[in-house]
Design a protein around this motif. Structure first.
Motif, short mmCIF file in Angstrom:
data_model
loop_
_atom_site.label_atom_id
_atom_site.label_comp_id
_atom_site.label_asym_id
_atom_site.label_seq_id
_atom_site.Cartn_x
_atom_site.Cartn_y
_atom_site.Cartn_z
N GLU A 128 -14.85 7.97 -1.82
CA GLU A 128 -14.18 6.77 -2.31
C GLU A 128 -14.60 6.46 -3.73
OE1 GLU A 128 -14.42 3.67 0.54
OE2 GLU A 128 -12.99 2.40 -0.53
N GLY A 129 -13.62 6.27 -4.62
CA GLY A 129 -13.92 5.96 -6.01
C GLY A 129 -14.19 7.18 -6.88
N LEU A 175 -0.98 -3.67 0.91
CA LEU A 175 -0.48 -2.51 0.18
C LEU A 175 -0.45 -2.76 -1.32
CD1 LEU A 175 1.92 -2.36 2.96
CD2 LEU A 175 1.25 -0.12 2.07
N ALA A 176 0.07 -3.93 -1.70
CA ALA A 176 0.24 -4.20 -3.13
C ALA A 176 -1.10 -4.32 -3.83
CB ALA A 176 1.06 -5.47 -3.32
N GLY A 177 -2.14 -4.73 -3.09
CA GLY A 177 -3.43 -4.96 -3.73
C GLY A 177 -4.26 -3.70 -3.92
N ASP A 178 -3.78 -2.57 -3.45
CA ASP A 178 -4.56 -1.34 -3.54
C ASP A 178 -3.94 -0.43 -4.61
OD1 ASP A 178 -5.44 1.30 -3.16
OD2 ASP A 178 -5.93 0.91 -1.07
N PRO A 179 -4.66 -0.18 -5.71
CA PRO A 179 -4.04 0.59 -6.81
C PRO A 179 -3.62 2.01 -6.39
CG PRO A 179 -6.40 0.22 -7.20
CD PRO A 179 -6.02 -0.63 -6.03
N LEU A 180 -4.40 2.65 -5.52
CA LEU A 180 -4.00 4.00 -5.08
C LEU A 180 -2.66 3.93 -4.38
CD1 LEU A 180 -7.26 5.58 -3.58
CD2 LEU A 180 -6.15 6.14 -5.72
N LEU A 181 -2.54 2.96 -3.45
CA LEU A 181 -1.30 2.84 -2.68
C LEU A 181 -0.15 2.43 -3.58
CD1 LEU A 181 -2.44 1.19 0.64
CD2 LEU A 181 -1.83 3.56 0.20
#
Lengths: 280, 424, 306
Positions: free
Chosen positions: B289-290, B360-366
């Motif tokens: 992660e990261g 979903l919207a808050g996760d940059p990868l997604l």
């Protein structure tokens, strides 16, 4: 210590044999040992390249997950019932038919044997649609009967039994017939006891094939209640984009145990049949 | 079993065989015009609804079914989870033996094939709004202008990149076009210190999912509605671009096995690879992660730049409870249920409105996946696609191994696809 | 392979009763076999001469007969030709290798060893029951070009290794060895059972005559084991002509189709819904196995089984 040169040579030969068989054994058991050891590792450790053998930190978590996520008793019972019935049926039907094909001249014998051989040679995959349509029309879908009946009398078993029974000397059977024994009695009292090693072999191989069968039990079951162990294991461990090796290996170990028990129990019957009957 | 049954069975088998061989009365060459589905109407669902779903979805969909049954107390949803391994065979045989459930989940590339059997019901016109879905995903269920499947969850392909390697290479941000991508990969290898700048699957099953996006990026396509266009100039250029990664030693010609790409990415041996959202979970499980970022696919002349896959829900034409079945399907497509589903199994919603949720919207990868889904498409929903794709994969392997030229490979793909046809 | 049994009966009534007895013994088997095995086989044979595809599943009668064109088309399919060549190599190299190894082990285990006998038997049988997934992981480790045990060992003796599974020249041989390793236990079990059927007194008589080990093997064991060898040969041939699992898990038929087998090709065609072609490939396999089996029957027949 005797100075007998033959005995000493025998002992040396035996030692050489043990060394050779032992070396072969190491090569044969490697993957099995890895499977068992790795079933106690977390997924990350299982996946390492190059592989590792002893678990760094042995865990029962894979087994715990296996027994908590899968309705184990149901699948296990289904698998056992199917495999036991299939094996029993084949032992009975195939030995009777094998005896007739080997030792009883009857019209149609060659045709039947030809068909038996012929069907072993057709790949299973091409018959699965017709077999399913047939089972569906007979109302066998989603039942234990539907899992067992198509495999209850397999060509493989008849071929095996015929080949073994061929090597039983005719004089032995003829002697019993002259004494007034019926064909059934000859079969039951003479042929079957002499076939112990063959029956053990057929039992081992049929049980294994039935136990591991995947495609038919999957296709023939329309609800989860009739799933067998391999189907359930594939469901939970093999995903669309990933395979859970931890669950799969623990499951494989559990699945293989009954097969090994059957093998160990039945291989004891690989004993000389004919010598003990006092054949002249 | 009694002898009576066995005789009946023998007779039946014989009849089947003879009928197949002799009577073979010829197929009814039906037209391929669009069909209109029957409406389902409103009101609550009732009765038993049998559902087949594969793998994790099959194991977990009962969570949604329970909520549905709370809303529709007279309905009873019975889920049978089916292993992915063998699922296609199971559905095929069930259709032949007329033992299908009411609803089934289908891989998006299967819908065309099963729709053509006539076993699937047409999606009712009053059920869902096509515009609510990602356009590429909705198209996977449409055969001859008729919808037979409703996309349930989606996936698309992006470039996963090792952050540390990218930093060492001085590569910041996703390249915009082919030349940029090639240069970035070169830098990842030479300056970033990776053994391989990228890993592109060197042919074999599924490689088309990596390479067809190159064709689309270049303005090419698989089929133009009349004929296959796999040997177009655009497609040939895309194949040449694909091959150049191997010729320049940027990607390994050896196929990586399951479990290898994520490890090699995190160790920096492979700087980048093309894959779908499931790799987020796989990488994170390895403590990654990261450590990585995702890049959208490079643009070009074409409108679409990546591949969209996933699964759909279809109802069988002879479903015992057709209305209940479609009502259950429409329930699954509500934006809030799609979000619940994402939270349950991490499947990306096919319904666009669900993406506004913070999960979903808050996760940059997604979010990168969400953006790519607007510009992602699927191969044409034709029954023969899997067979054509297998031929494509074979030619891609020859390209990757350097034994075929792009022009030869394109010609061979076109020829095979044309010979197989669209199964119409 | 006609009557090896008692001489043909004397009276008409006698032969009728013999026939009845024979049929009574085979009836339960024959009934199940005809319905569940022969029936579907016939139906699939019928499919192989139609243009049936996945789209016809719902209505399998509405298809067109196409005669032998499915069969003729196969030979124009480069994948089919490649798969045929691979399968032929696989069978020709794999069957004798497996049988020889299995026979050696069975003879070793049958040579009067008492100690560890069960351990050996179980051990040599283990690959047959080990999960194919575990097998594939360990074999891939053995064959890995950089970290594999095999290349490391070859390096010790100064020989260069190979990129076994990714090199079209080496992938098939590697799979042949792996398959022989995996199936040896299966043949061994049958050989072990067959060896028990050889009357001990034959050996005793030979020993009195002073026959050496090799002579006993050649003049007693091998001839007496013929029906078993025939069985193992035919069954192994059938299994190897249909080999599928090893390439499926190890190479997916690659690299460049060098390990694609006919059975794998059939499986793919079936998956594509190309049922007519899949059935036709299946029956080409069938013909090949029949021809090979006839060869085995010729080669291994003896006075019992003529």
């Amino acid at each position: 210590m005797t100075g007998d040169p033959t005995r000493r040579r025998d002992r040396r030969a035996r030692l050489v044999l043990h060394v050779l068989l032992g070396l072969g054994l190491v090569a044969m058991v490697g993957p099995f040992v890895w499977m068992v050891l790795s079933s106690f590792k977390p997924e990350e450790e299982i996946r390492r390249v190059p592989i590792t053998w002893l678990p760094e930190d042995p865990t029962l978590a894979n087994y715990a997950e296996l027994f908590s996520r899968l309705d184990f008793p149901t699948y296990f019972t289904n698998s056992v019932v199917v495999a036991v019935l299939t094996t029993a049926g084949n032992l009975l039907f195939c030995s009777a038919a094998g005896y007739a094909l080997a030792k009883l001249p009857f019209p149609g014998r060659r045709v039947l044997f030809g068909m038996v051989l012929g069907t072993i040679m057709v790949p299973n995959i091409v018959t699965i649609v017709p077999l399913f349509v047939l089972s569906s029309n007979l109302g066998l879908v989603d039942s234990v009967a539907g899992l067992v009946l198509p495999f209850l009398a397999q060509a493989f078993g008849v071929f095996l039994m015929r080949q073994f029974i061929l090597s039983i000397p005719d004089d032995l059977l003829e002697a019993a017939r002259i004494d007034g024994a019926s064909e059934l009695r000859v079969f039951w009292r003479i042929v079957l006891p002499l076939c112990r090693p063959a029956l053990a072999t057929l039992g081992i191989l049929t049980f294994l094939a039935s136990w591991n069968n995947f495609l038919w039990p999957l296709v023939a079951a329309t609800t989860e209640d009739t799933y067998t162990l391999p189907v359930a294991l594939a469901l939970y461990a093999i995903g669309q984009n990933r395979t859970d090796y931890d669950l799969l290996l623990a499951g494989s170990v559990v699945v293989v145990l009954p097969v090994l028990v059957v093998f160990v129990l039945l291989q004891r019957h690989f004993v000389r049949g004919i010598a003990t009957t006092g054949l002249k | 079993m009694t002898r009576g049954t066995s005789r009946r069975g023998a007779l039946l088998a014989a009849v089947t065989a003879v009928a197949l061989a002799a009577t073979a009365c010829g197929r009814d060459e039906g037209g391929n015009e669009a069909r209109e589905g029957d409406r389902v109407g409103s009101g609550r669902a009732s009765g038993e609804i049998t559902v087949w779903a594969m793998g994790t979805e099959g194991e977990k969909v009962s969570v949604l079914a329970d909520d549905f049954m709370r809303e529709n107390p007279d309905a009873k949803v019975i889920v049978t989870p089916v292993p992915w391994d063998g699922a296609h065979n199971k559905i095929s045989t069930a259709i032949a033996g007329r033992r299908t459930p009411d609803v089934t989940m289908l891989g998006t590339t299967w819908v065309g094939e099963f729709a053509r059997t006539g076993a699937l019901d047409v999606v009712p016109p009053d059920l869902v709004e096509p515009g609510d879905f990602f356009p590429g995903a909705w198209e996977t269920g449409v055969v001859d202008d008729t919808a037979y499947g409703v996309p349930w969850y989606v996936e698309t392909r992006l470039l996963f990149v090792n952050k540390a390697v990218a930093r060492r290479a001085g590569v910041t941000g996703a390249p915009a076009d082919w030349a940029g991508l090639k240069q970035a990969v070169r830098d990842l290898q030479s300056r970033g210190g990776a053994r391989w700048g990228v890993y592109l699957q060197p042919g074999q099953t599924g490689a088309w999912q990596t390479v067809m996006p190159f064709v689309w990026q270049n303005g090419g396509d698989i089929h133009d509605g009349e004929k296959f266009t796999l040997d177009s100039a655009e497609a040939t250029e895309a194949l040449a671009y694909y091959r150049s990664f191997y010729d320049e030693g940027l990607s390994s010609r050896d196929r990586l096995r399951e479990g290898e790409p994520e490890r090699k990415l995190l160790s920096g041996e492979v700087a980048a690879f093309v894959s779908g959202p499931w790799h987020i979970g796989l990488l994170d499980e390895l403590g990654g992660e990261g450590e990585y970022e995702v890049w959208p696919m490079p643009g070009g002349e074409g409108e679409f730049t990546s591949f969209v896959g996933g699964s759909s829900m279809s109802v069988f034409a002879d479903a015992a409870n057709r209305d209940g079945a479609w009502k259950f399907v429409s329930y699954l497509m509500r934006p809030e249920v799609q979000v619940t589903w994402y939270r349950t199994v991490s499947d990306l919603p096919a319904v666009q409105a669900a993406w506004e949720d913070e999960a979903l919207a808050g996760d940059p990868l997604l979010a990168t996946f969400g953006d790519q889904l607007d510009r992602a498409k699927a191969p044409p929903a034709i029954p023969t696609w899997e067979q054509i794709a297998a031929g494509v994969d074979t030619e891609l392997e020859k390209l990757a191994k350097g034994t075929a030229s792009p022009a030869d490979a394109a010609r061979a793909m076109q020829q095979q696809a044309t010979a197989i046809g669209t199964g119409g | 392979m006609a009557a090896g049994a008692s001489s043909p009966g004397g009276s008409r009534a006698g032969s009728l009763s013999r026939a009845l007895t024979g049929w009574t013994f085979v009836l339960p088997f024959a009934a199940l076999f005809l319905v569940f095995t022969a029936g579907p086989v016939l139906a699939s044979l019928a499919m192989s001469v139609t243009d049936i595809r996945g789209a016809d599943l719902l209505d399998p009668f509405a298809v067109n007969p196409v005669g032998l064109s499915n069969y003729l088309d196969l030979f124009a399919d480069p994948k089919f030709v490649q798969a045929s060549v691979n399968t032929a190599i696989f069978v020709v190299a794999g069957v004798p290798l497996t049988m020889a190894l299995a026979l050696l082990v069975a003879l070793g285990l049958n040579s009067g060893l008492v100690r560890f006998r069960t351990l050996y038997r179980v051990g040599y049988y283990l690959p047959v029951v080990t999960s194919i997934v575990a097998i594939s992981v360990v074999w891939r480790f053995l064959l890995h070009p950089d970290t594999g045990l095999l290349n490391a060992s070859l390096g010790l003796v100064g020989a260069g290794g190979a990129n076994w599974l990714n090199d079209p020249a080496f992938a098939l041989p590697a799979l042949i060895v792996m398959t022989a390793w995996r199936n040896l236990g299966f043949a061994m079990v049958i050989f072990l059972a067959g060896l028990q059927a050889i009357p001990q007194d034959l050996y005793e008589a030979a020993e009195i005559d002073g026959a050496r080990r090799w002579a006993r093997l050649r003049h007693i064991t091998v001839p007496m084991l013929r029906p078993t060898m025939l069985f193992v040969a035919v069954i192994t041939t059938i299994g190897y002509v249909q080999y599928f699992e090893e390439p499926f898990v190890m190479t997916q038929g690659g690299p460049l189709d060098s390990t694609l087998s006919l059975a794998y090709h059939t499986y793919n065609q079936f998956g594509f819904g190309d049922y007519g072609a899949a059935s036709a490939t299946g029956y080409v396999l069938f013909v090949v196995v029949v021809l090979l089996s006839i060869a085995w029957f010729r080669l291994l027949r003896n006075n019992v089984d003529r």
